[in-house]
Scaffold this active site. Structure first.
Site, PDB file in Angstrom:
ATOM      1  CG  HIS A  33      36.849 -17.516 -14.703  1.00 34.35           C
ATOM      2  ND1 HIS A  33      37.268 -18.885 -15.101  1.00 34.35           N
ATOM      3  CD2 HIS A  33      37.076 -16.998 -13.558  1.00 34.35           C
ATOM      4  CE1 HIS A  33      38.127 -19.019 -15.306  1.00 34.35           C
ATOM      5  NE2 HIS A  33      38.137 -17.960 -14.152  1.00 34.35           N
ATOM      6  CD  GLN A  57      49.448 -15.036 -12.040  1.00 32.65           C
ATOM      7  OE1 GLN A  57      48.749 -14.023 -11.731  1.00 32.65           O
ATOM      8  NE2 GLN A  57      48.851 -16.605 -11.750  1.00 32.65           N
ATOM      9  N   GLY A 144      37.576 -17.210  -5.337  1.00 37.88           N
ATOM     10  CA  GLY A 144      37.500 -18.385  -5.569  1.00 37.88           C
ATOM     11  C   GLY A 144      38.221 -19.279  -4.239  1.00 37.88           C
ATOM     12  CE  LYS A 146      40.511 -23.742  -9.825  1.00 41.89           C
ATOM     13  NZ  LYS A 146      41.988 -23.865  -9.776  1.00 41.89           N
ATOM     14  CG  ASP A 147      42.948 -20.752  -7.749  1.00 44.07           C
ATOM     15  OD1 ASP A 147      43.571 -21.747  -7.658  1.00 44.07           O
ATOM     16  OD2 ASP A 147      42.175 -20.336  -8.096  1.00 44.07           O
ATOM     17  CD  GLN A 150      45.095 -17.307  -6.528  1.00 44.38           C
ATOM     18  OE1 GLN A 150      45.813 -16.972  -7.331  1.00 44.38           O
ATOM     19  NE2 GLN A 150      43.852 -17.224  -6.554  1.00 44.38           N
TER      20      GLN A 150
END
Length: 278
Positions: A33, A57, A144, A146-147, A150
């Site tokens: 983060h 979510q 990010g 990583k997602d 998304q």
């Protein structure tokens, strides 16, 4: 640094400033983060970080109730990072009607990959991000990689809805052994934490095979799944897809991404690697 809990106060503050970058989070902040915050500070004069655990979510049986609420500790980290504002609304503030009657419906991609195992998850993400964009009115927002799914959905949403927001993808933060940083890593037992980096290694092996000229994507996916399952993982998916659209990769596609999601014990981990096909 201000900590703001209401939409009205945030909007009053927003009238006084320009050049704002936004980092939406659910709190329980880690170095991943903070990397988003660092990038946001490079792009704009003022950085707003939201901290809100979004019920929409989370699916049935997921960890909404036990998701750590750590605003005090998060505030210390963000103060040290010289963030301008933390926006930390409660549920009643963000969802005054309790039910969110108007929701943002992503395209069919929401039902693939992670969406196949987390029904309505990306609808909840798209809805809360749209609400936060409308409240914060940022010039820039950092998400990010990583997602990855998304990120792709948010990028498509902003483009389709003509939102005047520039989305900046930020590389995945990793521990020294390669494990992607995630709030869920704290749920891993000691033995599971030792095993967890295998997910990244399996993806790297897939990428290496493609880079060597072997384009049998289905075979690579099958081998990767088998390796994970042999070591106790419950695999949701391991796939190679095209980067821009997340369509299933085909021969001739060059910009690819290898993605995986799997459970280790009770903890679901995700990871991905972008790469160029040989």
């Amino acid at each position: 640094m201000k900590i703001i809990h209401t939409i009205q106060e945030l909007r009053e503050w927003r009238k006084t400033v320009s050049n704002v970058a936004f980092v939406p989070t659910m709190g329980n902040l880690h170095e991943g983060h903070l990397a988003l915050v660092k990038r946001a500070k490079q792009e704009a004069k003022y950085v707003v970080v939201s901290i809100f655990v979004n019920r929409l979510q989370f699916g049935q049986g997921e960890d909404f109730d036990k998701y750590p609420r750590t605003l005090e500790q998060d505030a210390v980290k963000l103060r040290d990072a010289e963030v301008a504002v933390i926006f930390a609304p409660n549920e009643r503030e963000l969802y005054p009607n309790v039910a969110q009657n108007y929701q943002v419906e992503p395209p069919h991609l929401q039902n693939e990959l992670c969406g196949a195992f987390r029904p309505n998850h990306f609808r909840g993400v798209a809805t809360v991000v749209t609400k936060l964009f409308n409240i914060v009115q940022p010039d820039i927002a950092c998400f990010g990689k990583k997602d990855y799914q998304q990120l792709t959905i948010i990028q498509g949403m902003v483009a389709d809805l003509n939102s005047p927001i520039r989305i900046i993808p930020v590389d995945t933060g990793r521990a020294a052994d390669g494990l992607a940083l995630s709030s869920r890593n704290q749920y891993l037992s000691e033995a599971e934490r030792t095993e967890a980096p295998r997910l990244y290694r399996v993806l790297r092996d897939m990428v290496a095979k493609v880079a060597s000229g072997n384009h049998d994507y289905v075979a690579h996916e099958r081998t990767a799944r088998q390796e994970l399952e042999t070591h106790g993982w419950v695999v949701d998916y391991v796939e190679i897809r095209e980067q821009g659209s997340l369509k299933v990769a085909r021969l001739g596609d060059h910009q690819l991404v290898a993605l995986a999601a799997a459970r280790l014990g009770s903890t679901r981990l995700i990871d991905n690697i972008e790469f160029d096909a040989a």
